[in-house]
Scaffold this active site. Sequence first.
Site, PDB file in Angstrom:
ATOM      1  CB  SER A 253     -36.574  -4.398  -2.160  1.00  0.00           C
ATOM      2  OG  SER A 253     -37.679  -5.198  -2.325  1.00  0.00           O
ATOM      3  CE  LYS A 254     -35.580  -1.369   4.627  1.00  0.00           C
ATOM      4  NZ  LYS A 254     -35.625  -0.063   3.768  1.00  0.00           N
ATOM      5  NE  ARG A 255     -40.837  -5.987  -3.608  1.00  0.00           N
ATOM      6  CZ  ARG A 255     -40.317  -6.662  -4.623  1.00  0.00           C
ATOM      7  NH1 ARG A 255     -41.548  -7.795  -4.599  1.00  0.00           N
ATOM      8  NH2 ARG A 255     -39.748  -6.484  -5.403  1.00  0.00           N
ATOM      9  N   GLY A 257     -37.194  -9.763   2.701  1.00  0.00           N
ATOM     10  CA  GLY A 257     -36.817  -9.920   4.098  1.00  0.00           C
ATOM     11  C   GLY A 257     -35.874  -8.620   4.332  1.00  0.00           C
TER      12      GLY A 257
END
Length: 479
Positions: A253-255, A257
């Site tokens: 997920s965006k966490r 990168g």
Amino acid sequence: MTTPRVRFAPSPTGYLHIGGARTAIYNYLYAKANNGTFVLRIEDTDLERSKREYEESQISDLKWLGLDYDEGPDKPGEFGPYRQSERTDLYKEHAQKLVDKGLAYYDFCTDEELEVMREQALKEGRPPHYSGKWRNEEFFEEAANRLAAGEKAAIRFKAPQKPYTLQDSVRGRVVFPQGMVGDFVIMRSNGQPVYNFCVVIDDMLMKITHVIRGEDHVNNSVRQLMLYEAFEATPPEFSHVSLLIGKDRQKLSKRHGATSVNLYREESYLPQSLANYLCLLGWSHPDEEEIFKLEEVQEKFDVTRFSKAAAIYDLVKLKWVNGMHIRKLDNDTLKIELEKFIPEGHAYFSQSDDWKARAIELYKTQIEFFSEFSVRLDENLFKTEIEKTEKLNEVLGWETTKQIHEFLNEKLSSASEFITKDDFTEYFNALKKDLGIKGKQLFMGVRVCLTGQDHGPELGDLVPLTPVEVMKKRLSNLF
Ligand code: GLU
């Protein structure tokens, strides 16, 4: 052997995801390795979420990565159209074929009726499969009459109640036990086809021979295998590649990168780096090489080297790969690329060609992105303010540093715009010989005095690139 036909089938409901890009890379390489055809098919059956803008952006990212396809929405071929939204008639026609063969039926149940059916089944401990009257032949005539009268109905496929086996080149033999799937809708009552149905019709009509896609599609395969059987068609060979996960082993997920290709593009990653890195996430090079361009592995690519384990997405490794590709660029290309990322009016542009060439040579092995170049120039060659870190203060506290400071101050006051590497060596030797300063005291003292920092590239490279004016300001800002 027939020449392979593979496809990448993104849904244009967002930007090109790195997982999708990896799937595209594998299909592209498979086609290249086997002299096959690579098809781009846009799966836009979700009319509400699909947007042309996303399709365009995904195509542009595929092209940026060098993944040229042979057939696609903008490359007409004999199996088009290549957008599912333009193929509704084909889906209708094929759904009708199944109805005619008695393998699918019109279903007039309302959502409420279906919900009651579901609840009843769950209450009785049965799987919540369709058990409505419309699957029975005795109601086919009534169904035909209601259709003729203009009523709308869904078309539901009669799921055979037996086990199915998927032969997968990555996952091996995957058995789906009997009863996993009940009769499922293939065309909705509003005339819209359902995803699993479209995929089979398209893969069948587009003569796709090999499907390489994410592991998240394994469970769709059972419905798809049923449909191939109903059409008496041979299913393609399947390779369900492992999913990408973060270092914490959670779904990417965006966490972890940026997850879409366009963001890497904006951050000035090289397309060959991202393609290289993604290719190695779940596939291994036969000679264990880590740095390559896709064209260098296309002949070596085969589906036996996919890994079964989930692939960990590691931004640090990607950055390293990018740095390695930057080093492989010739200096002329590198100069052109780097200059695109230097802000207009930057001091770099007023330097001589020789200075620019030396700066590029120095930093090409030190940066991992193009955009880092001007940041490093500012930091090492142009910045005059001093950040007094603990370590810096320690060096400034040495008596020898004060001597060095005085010596350099004097030397630079008569220097012209730049000093040469020879001048620098001369200063260095004089400090050693005349003042008797040596070792760490000498190296660190000179570094801190001239760069204002306690770390950085080789002084012998750095100092001749730094304007004398800048070094003078640093000297006066130090104490
Ligand atoms: N459209 C699907 C997706 O974006 C791919 C379907 C397939 O590869 O069979 O995940």
